[in-house]
Design a protein around this motif. Structure first.
Motif, PDB file in Angstrom:
ATOM      1  N   SER A 147      28.710  19.016 116.088  1.00 18.26           N
ATOM      2  CA  SER A 147      27.877  20.146 116.510  1.00 18.26           C
ATOM      3  C   SER A 147      27.276  20.861 115.304  1.00 18.26           C
ATOM      4  CB  SER A 147      28.674  21.118 117.369  1.00 18.26           C
ATOM      5  OG  SER A 147      29.661  21.760 116.613  1.00 18.26           O
ATOM      6  N   LEU A 148      27.972  20.860 114.167  1.00 19.61           N
ATOM      7  CA  LEU A 148      27.434  21.466 112.952  1.00 19.61           C
ATOM      8  C   LEU A 148      26.271  20.648 112.410  1.00 19.61           C
ATOM      9  CD1 LEU A 148      27.844  23.683 110.734  1.00 19.61           C
ATOM     10  CD2 LEU A 148      29.271  22.023 109.548  1.00 19.61           C
ATOM     11  N   VAL A 149      26.417  19.320 112.410  1.00 14.86           N
ATOM     12  CA  VAL A 149      25.374  18.435 111.886  1.00 14.86           C
ATOM     13  C   VAL A 149      24.167  18.427 112.811  1.00 14.86           C
ATOM     14  CG1 VAL A 149      24.821  16.041 111.325  1.00 14.86           C
ATOM     15  CG2 VAL A 149      26.998  17.000 110.621  1.00 14.86           C
ATOM     16  N   GLY A 150      24.408  18.278 114.089  1.00 15.70           N
ATOM     17  CA  GLY A 150      23.325  18.334 115.052  1.00 15.70           C
ATOM     18  C   GLY A 150      22.646  17.012 115.349  1.00 15.70           C
ATOM     19  N   PRO A 206      23.006  11.421 110.316  1.00 11.39           N
ATOM     20  CA  PRO A 206      22.313  12.224 109.306  1.00 11.39           C
ATOM     21  C   PRO A 206      22.212  11.470 107.977  1.00 11.39           C
ATOM     22  CG  PRO A 206      24.564  12.949 109.499  1.00 11.39           C
ATOM     23  CD  PRO A 206      24.357  11.908 110.565  1.00 11.39           C
ATOM     24  N   SER A 207      21.311  11.932 107.136  1.00 17.01           N
ATOM     25  CA  SER A 207      21.203  11.350 105.796  1.00 17.01           C
ATOM     26  C   SER A 207      22.421  11.774 104.979  1.00 17.01           C
ATOM     27  CB  SER A 207      19.924  11.830 105.114  1.00 17.01           C
ATOM     28  OG  SER A 207      20.029  13.216 104.835  1.00 17.01           O
ATOM     29  N   ILE A 208      22.618  11.113 103.860  1.00 16.17           N
ATOM     30  CA  ILE A 208      23.768  11.436 103.009  1.00 16.17           C
ATOM     31  C   ILE A 208      23.676  12.867 102.491  1.00 16.17           C
ATOM     32  CG2 ILE A 208      22.704  10.496 100.917  1.00 16.17           C
ATOM     33  CD1 ILE A 208      26.439  10.327 101.800  1.00 16.17           C
ATOM     34  N   TRP A 209      22.460  13.336 102.213  1.00 18.52           N
ATOM     35  CA  TRP A 209      22.291  14.689 101.677  1.00 18.52           C
ATOM     36  C   TRP A 209      22.599  15.741 102.736  1.00 18.52           C
ATOM     37  CZ3 TRP A 209      22.637  13.936  96.905  1.00 18.52           C
ATOM     38  CH2 TRP A 209      22.064  12.829  96.310  1.00 18.52           C
ATOM     39  N   LYS A 210      22.171  15.468 103.953  1.00 23.69           N
ATOM     40  CA  LYS A 210      22.473  16.402 105.032  1.00 23.69           C
ATOM     41  C   LYS A 210      23.978  16.413 105.316  1.00 23.69           C
ATOM     42  CE  LYS A 210      20.885  17.873 109.528  1.00 23.69           C
ATOM     43  NZ  LYS A 210      19.950  17.673 110.625  1.00 23.69           N
ATOM     44  N   THR A 211      24.603  15.255 105.225  1.00 26.78           N
ATOM     45  CA  THR A 211      26.051  15.174 105.431  1.00 26.78           C
ATOM     46  C   THR A 211      26.794  15.970 104.368  1.00 26.78           C
ATOM     47  OG1 THR A 211      25.804  12.993 106.427  1.00 26.78           O
ATOM     48  CG2 THR A 211      27.994  13.593 105.653  1.00 26.78           C
ATOM     49  N   ILE A 212      26.365  15.836 103.118  1.00 28.36           N
ATOM     50  CA  ILE A 212      27.011  16.578 102.025  1.00 28.36           C
ATOM     51  C   ILE A 212      26.843  18.080 102.234  1.00 28.36           C
ATOM     52  CG2 ILE A 212      26.886  17.072  99.550  1.00 28.36           C
ATOM     53  CD1 ILE A 212      26.237  14.057  99.177  1.00 28.36           C
ATOM     54  N   ASP A 213      25.635  18.505 102.585  1.00 25.23           N
ATOM     55  CA  ASP A 213      25.404  19.935 102.836  1.00 25.23           C
ATOM     56  C   ASP A 213      26.276  20.450 103.978  1.00 25.23           C
ATOM     57  OD1 ASP A 213      23.549  20.138 100.814  1.00 25.23           O
ATOM     58  OD2 ASP A 213      21.812  19.863 102.147  1.00 25.23           O
ATOM     59  N   ASN A 214      26.390  19.660 105.030  1.00 22.52           N
ATOM     60  CA  ASN A 214      27.204  20.089 106.171  1.00 22.52           C
ATOM     61  C   ASN A 214      28.691  20.074 105.857  1.00 22.52           C
ATOM     62  OD1 ASN A 214      25.252  20.746 108.193  1.00 22.52           O
ATOM     63  ND2 ASN A 214      24.742  18.580 108.251  1.00 22.52           N
ATOM     64  N   LEU A 215      29.138  19.153 105.017  1.00 25.76           N
ATOM     65  CA  LEU A 215      30.537  19.175 104.581  1.00 25.76           C
ATOM     66  C   LEU A 215      30.823  20.438 103.777  1.00 25.76           C
ATOM     67  CD1 LEU A 215      31.149  15.444 103.627  1.00 25.76           C
ATOM     68  CD2 LEU A 215      32.301  16.732 105.428  1.00 25.76           C
ATOM     69  N   ARG A 216      29.867  20.846 102.963  1.00 25.29           N
ATOM     70  CA  ARG A 216      30.032  22.093 102.202  1.00 25.29           C
ATOM     71  C   ARG A 216      30.079  23.302 103.139  1.00 25.29           C
ATOM     72  NH1 ARG A 216      25.817  20.529  97.417  1.00 25.29           N
ATOM     73  NH2 ARG A 216      27.287  19.289  96.197  1.00 25.29           N
ATOM     74  N   LYS A 217      29.208  23.311 104.149  1.00 23.21           N
ATOM     75  CA  LYS A 217      29.228  24.405 105.125  1.00 23.21           C
ATOM     76  C   LYS A 217      30.566  24.453 105.856  1.00 23.21           C
ATOM     77  CE  LYS A 217      24.288  24.416 106.197  1.00 23.21           C
ATOM     78  NZ  LYS A 217      23.296  24.113 107.247  1.00 23.21           N
ATOM     79  N   ASP A 218      31.064  23.279 106.222  1.00 24.73           N
ATOM     80  CA  ASP A 218      32.344  23.213 106.923  1.00 24.73           C
ATOM     81  C   ASP A 218      33.471  23.724 106.030  1.00 24.73           C
ATOM     82  OD1 ASP A 218      33.914  22.384 109.261  1.00 24.73           O
ATOM     83  OD2 ASP A 218      34.753  20.884 107.885  1.00 24.73           O
TER      84      ASP A 218
END
Length: 100
Positions: free
Chosen positions: A21-24, A28-40
């Protein structure tokens, strides 16, 4: 989020559902995954910090459960204060019972 995803008690599946639900999106691309892992990670750090300060995370309650608890609280305080008789209280309790 997929409508077929069920709530679960398994902590890993629960994290997967919340991360989805955070990723949406599903892939996702690797960059979006990294950003979302940081948000998490940041979200988890906030929860840990609040818990260490004595504010544990709140559990979500259904609106109907909260309303029922408020009704029962009002009935109990009415009896304690002497505003309600035992008969009125029992009638009120009878109205709070839900049959499924």
């Amino acid at each position: 989020m997929c409508p077929f995803v069920l709530r679960t008690n398994n902590i890993r599946e629960s994290w997967n559902n919340s991360f989805l639900s955070l990723v949406g999106c599903s892939h996702p691309s690797i960059w979006k995954t990294i950003d979302n892992l940081r948000k998490d990670r940041n979200n988890i750090q906030v929860v840990i910090l609040l818990d260490s300060c004595g504010q544990p995370p709140r559990k979500l309650a259904h609106r109907s459960t909260a309303q029922l608890q408020q009704k029962l609280h009002n009935l109990c305080t009415g009896v304690i204060d002497g505003r309600k008789s035992k008969e009125d209280t029992l009638m009120g309790l009878g109205h709070c019972i839900r049959w499924k």
